[in-house]
Design a protein around this motif. Sequence first.
Motif, PDB file in Angstrom:
ATOM      1  N   GLU A  57       0.851  -1.190   0.000  1.00 41.38           N
ATOM      2  CA  GLU A  57       0.000   0.000   0.000  1.00 41.38           C
ATOM      3  C   GLU A  57       0.888   1.242   0.000  1.00 41.38           C
ATOM      4  N   LEU A  58       0.608   2.184  -0.880  1.00 39.99           N
ATOM      5  CA  LEU A  58       1.425   3.383  -0.972  1.00 39.99           C
ATOM      6  C   LEU A  58       1.327   4.241   0.283  1.00 39.99           C
ATOM      7  N   LEU A  59       2.456   4.811   0.692  1.00 40.58           N
ATOM      8  CA  LEU A  59       2.490   5.754   1.812  1.00 40.58           C
ATOM      9  C   LEU A  59       2.245   7.137   1.230  1.00 40.58           C
ATOM     10  N   GLN A  60       1.000   7.536   1.223  1.00 41.53           N
ATOM     11  CA  GLN A  60       0.572   8.687   0.435  1.00 41.53           C
ATOM     12  C   GLN A  60       1.218  10.005   0.858  1.00 41.53           C
ATOM     13  N   GLU A  61       1.384  10.226   2.128  1.00 43.60           N
ATOM     14  CA  GLU A  61       1.936  11.505   2.584  1.00 43.60           C
ATOM     15  C   GLU A  61       3.362  11.707   2.075  1.00 43.60           C
ATOM     16  N   ASP A  62       4.194  10.688   2.233  1.00 44.73           N
ATOM     17  CA  ASP A  62       5.583  10.785   1.775  1.00 44.73           C
ATOM     18  C   ASP A  62       5.654  10.930   0.258  1.00 44.73           C
ATOM     19  N   LEU A  63       4.837  10.149  -0.432  1.00 46.94           N
ATOM     20  CA  LEU A  63       4.860  10.176  -1.892  1.00 46.94           C
ATOM     21  C   LEU A  63       4.378  11.516  -2.433  1.00 46.94           C
ATOM     22  N   ALA A  64       3.310  12.047  -1.843  1.00 44.47           N
ATOM     23  CA  ALA A  64       2.783  13.340  -2.296  1.00 44.47           C
ATOM     24  C   ALA A  64       3.803  14.453  -2.084  1.00 44.47           C
ATOM     25  N   LYS A  65       4.467  14.441  -0.948  1.00 46.18           N
ATOM     26  CA  LYS A  65       5.480  15.463  -0.650  1.00 46.18           C
ATOM     27  C   LYS A  65       6.607  15.425  -1.671  1.00 46.18           C
ATOM     28  N   ALA A  66       7.055  14.219  -1.983  1.00 47.40           N
ATOM     29  CA  ALA A  66       8.157  14.075  -2.931  1.00 47.40           C
ATOM     30  C   ALA A  66       7.741  14.505  -4.337  1.00 47.40           C
ATOM     31  N   LEU A  67       6.527  14.145  -4.732  1.00 47.99           N
ATOM     32  CA  LEU A  67       6.043  14.532  -6.058  1.00 47.99           C
ATOM     33  C   LEU A  67       5.965  16.043  -6.205  1.00 47.99           C
ATOM     34  N   LYS A  68       5.460  16.710  -5.184  1.00 48.37           N
ATOM     35  CA  LYS A  68       5.340  18.166  -5.242  1.00 48.37           C
ATOM     36  C   LYS A  68       6.708  18.826  -5.350  1.00 48.37           C
ATOM     37  N   GLU A  69       7.676  18.277  -4.611  1.00 49.29           N
ATOM     38  CA  GLU A  69       9.024  18.837  -4.657  1.00 49.29           C
ATOM     39  C   GLU A  69       9.641  18.656  -6.036  1.00 49.29           C
TER      40      GLU A  69
END
Length: 202
Positions: free
Chosen positions: A102-114
């Motif tokens: 299951e994806l860890l959404q908070e970490d992934l979203a932060k990295a994508l935005k950066e």
Amino acid sequence: MNKIVIKVLVILAVVTGPGYATPCNETSASYRSHRSPPLRCCKDGFEESLNHEKVQVVRRECAEELGLTAMSEDELLKNRKGLVCLIECITKKHDLADEKGELLQEDLAKALKEHFSIAEWKVPLLDGIISECFQFAEEEHEKHSSDDGTCNPEGFHFGYCLWRKFTLACPEEMQDDSEHCESIRGKLKSNDTEGLWNAHID
């Protein structure tokens, strides 16, 4: 480029990178000399970047662990089960998914935005696309449960969604206007996923 952003690029490269008609364990130089028609139709320069070279190394590590190195990139792209497991391996290896895939959404979203904030045209689209793609991945996962011991497809669906959204949103002046890419955009606009898979990932 920090480590978590490179992790995100690994995920995206698996789904959105170009297809190559060479075995997964060949060198980067060999990859570049034997390309089949790309799935990336927005000319943003990623394929020529150092980051792209780095993500290929991690992708090959997972391919070796899963016994997929004998496949060409084209064969792998047609092997949905193998591709789903490859992406799950990558996300787990870099702590972007839990033990169930299951994806860890908070970490992934932060990295994508950066990462994507570097491209000015993507900035106003980021929050909406990331949110929509997490929802899409969850909905698709519910339709295709991985409780039977198969790999979790959530990462695959999330990456596919990002690719679709950004391919369609690509500014006209950056679009690859080849017949191949025009056909891909047509399939994406009509949401013809099966037709896209059959017609272009072959």
